[in-house]
Design a protein around this motif. Structure first.
Motif, mmCIF file in Angstrom:
data_model
loop_
_atom_site.group_PDB
_atom_site.id
_atom_site.type_symbol
_atom_site.label_atom_id
_atom_site.label_comp_id
_atom_site.label_asym_id
_atom_site.label_seq_id
_atom_site.Cartn_x
_atom_site.Cartn_y
_atom_site.Cartn_z
ATOM 1 N N VAL A 153 0.840 -1.179 0.000
ATOM 2 C CA VAL A 153 0.000 0.000 0.000
ATOM 3 C C VAL A 153 0.881 1.237 0.000
ATOM 4 O O VAL A 153 1.820 1.343 0.773
ATOM 5 N N VAL A 178 -11.198 -4.096 2.334
ATOM 6 C CA VAL A 178 -9.925 -4.815 2.408
ATOM 7 C C VAL A 178 -10.132 -6.232 1.896
ATOM 8 O O VAL A 178 -11.231 -6.781 1.993
ATOM 9 N N THR A 200 -2.500 -7.561 3.357
ATOM 10 C CA THR A 200 -2.732 -6.172 2.941
ATOM 11 C C THR A 200 -3.801 -5.476 3.779
ATOM 12 O O THR A 200 -3.964 -4.259 3.670
ATOM 13 N N THR A 219 -4.046 -1.363 4.339
ATOM 14 C CA THR A 219 -5.096 -0.707 3.558
ATOM 15 C C THR A 219 -6.021 0.086 4.466
ATOM 16 O O THR A 219 -6.327 1.258 4.207
ATOM 17 N N ARG A 266 0.428 -5.575 -1.678
ATOM 18 C CA ARG A 266 1.124 -4.599 -0.838
ATOM 19 C C ARG A 266 2.353 -4.105 -1.589
ATOM 20 O O ARG A 266 3.181 -4.886 -2.020
#
Length: 281
Positions: free
Chosen positions: A1, A29, A36, A40, A220
């Protein structure tokens, strides 16, 4: 992210002083790649909060009482007598964290408990609701019920609240959780952990990253590369995001934005011409 400007650029379009009082934010998400999820959620929660506080500052400078009313409403939603109220980071905007693709989650139940407690924690910290969903109709019904409650203030069935993922999909409305109920993060070796500067969140991020390291398919990313990919999808009207509903809605909003732009230009031109006519008189 990414931690760069992409999210803030997008939030500047959709959160304005004119509509902030009627805004609901939904952060999705991906539970099929849980590594992730926390990044996020924390990224968008902070970007939303930053944008809202910027709008509130502008509004207060003009004497508006709306920001204080929104924050008071957020406090009431949590519960004015809630023991955690003073620790929460309330933006003033109703927010929901949606954990999607629950049916695609493949790890063991022990890690699911850690995942759900971590998402409960960050949701509670920011005064947000949290719900896990799948393709099952019962989960879709629960999500619609939660959103309807937040948007239209319809009655909410408290029987659908679920904290234990062994018994059903997670559903935690605002104000129904507590730090005491969530408990402490799982102990872990923080030797290789890089602090983010947010000590309270780092207590949960360290064990979360340890339990859910990035996979080879993980979305990610670090730095500007994550922003670059997002922006390419955002502005590529041919390829889009690969989600028909999302892409169709984006095209609709693009058309609405273009019409708004044309109307604004025309209005500005008319105003200028009218002003010029008065000067001639």
């Amino acid at each position: 992210v990414s931690t760069q400007s992409t999210g803030s650029q997008l939030s500047e379009v959709v959160i304005t002083p004119e509509n902030v009082h009627a805004t609901l934010c939904v952060i999705v998400v991906d539970l099929s790649d849980p590594s992730t999820a926390l990044d996020t959620a924390s990224l968008w929660l902070k970007k939303i909060d930053s944008r809202v506080q910027e709008m509130f500052q502008r509004m207060r400078a003009k004497g508006s009482g709306t920001p204080d009313k929104m924050l008071a409403r957020a406090s009431t939603l949590v519960g004015d007598d809630h023991p955690d109220l003073n620790r929460l980071r309330l933006s003033g905007i109703p927010t929901v964290i949606v954990g999607s693709k629950l049916d695609k989650y493949t790890l063991d139940t022990g890690k699911m408990k850690q995942l759900s407690r971590t998402m409960r924690y960050i949701a509670h910290l920011f005064g947000a609701a949290c719900i896990f969903t799948s393709e099952h109709e019962r989960d879709a019904v629960k999500l619609r019920g939660l959103l309807s409650h937040l948007i239209f203030d319809t009655p909410f069935d408290k029987k659908s609240i679920q904290f234990d993922t062994d018994k059903g999909s997670l559903l935690v409305p605002v104000g129904s959780d507590s730090f005491q109920s969530i408990g402490d993060p799982v102990p872990c070796n923080m030797g290789n952990f890089k602090p983010t500067g947010d000590g309270e969140l780092d207590r949960w991020k360290a064990p979360f990253d340890d339990a859910f390291p990035p996979t080879s398919q993980s979305s990610r990313t670090e730095g500007v590369e994550g922003d670059k990919e997002f922006l390419e999808q955002l502005y590529d009207t041919q390829t889009g995001f690969g989600e028909p509903i999302v892409d169709a809605m984006r095209k609709q909003k693009d058309a609405e934005l273009e019409q708004y732009r044309k109307n604004a230009i025309a209005a500005k031109k008319e105003k200028k011409e009218a002003k010029g006519g008065k000067q001639d008189d």
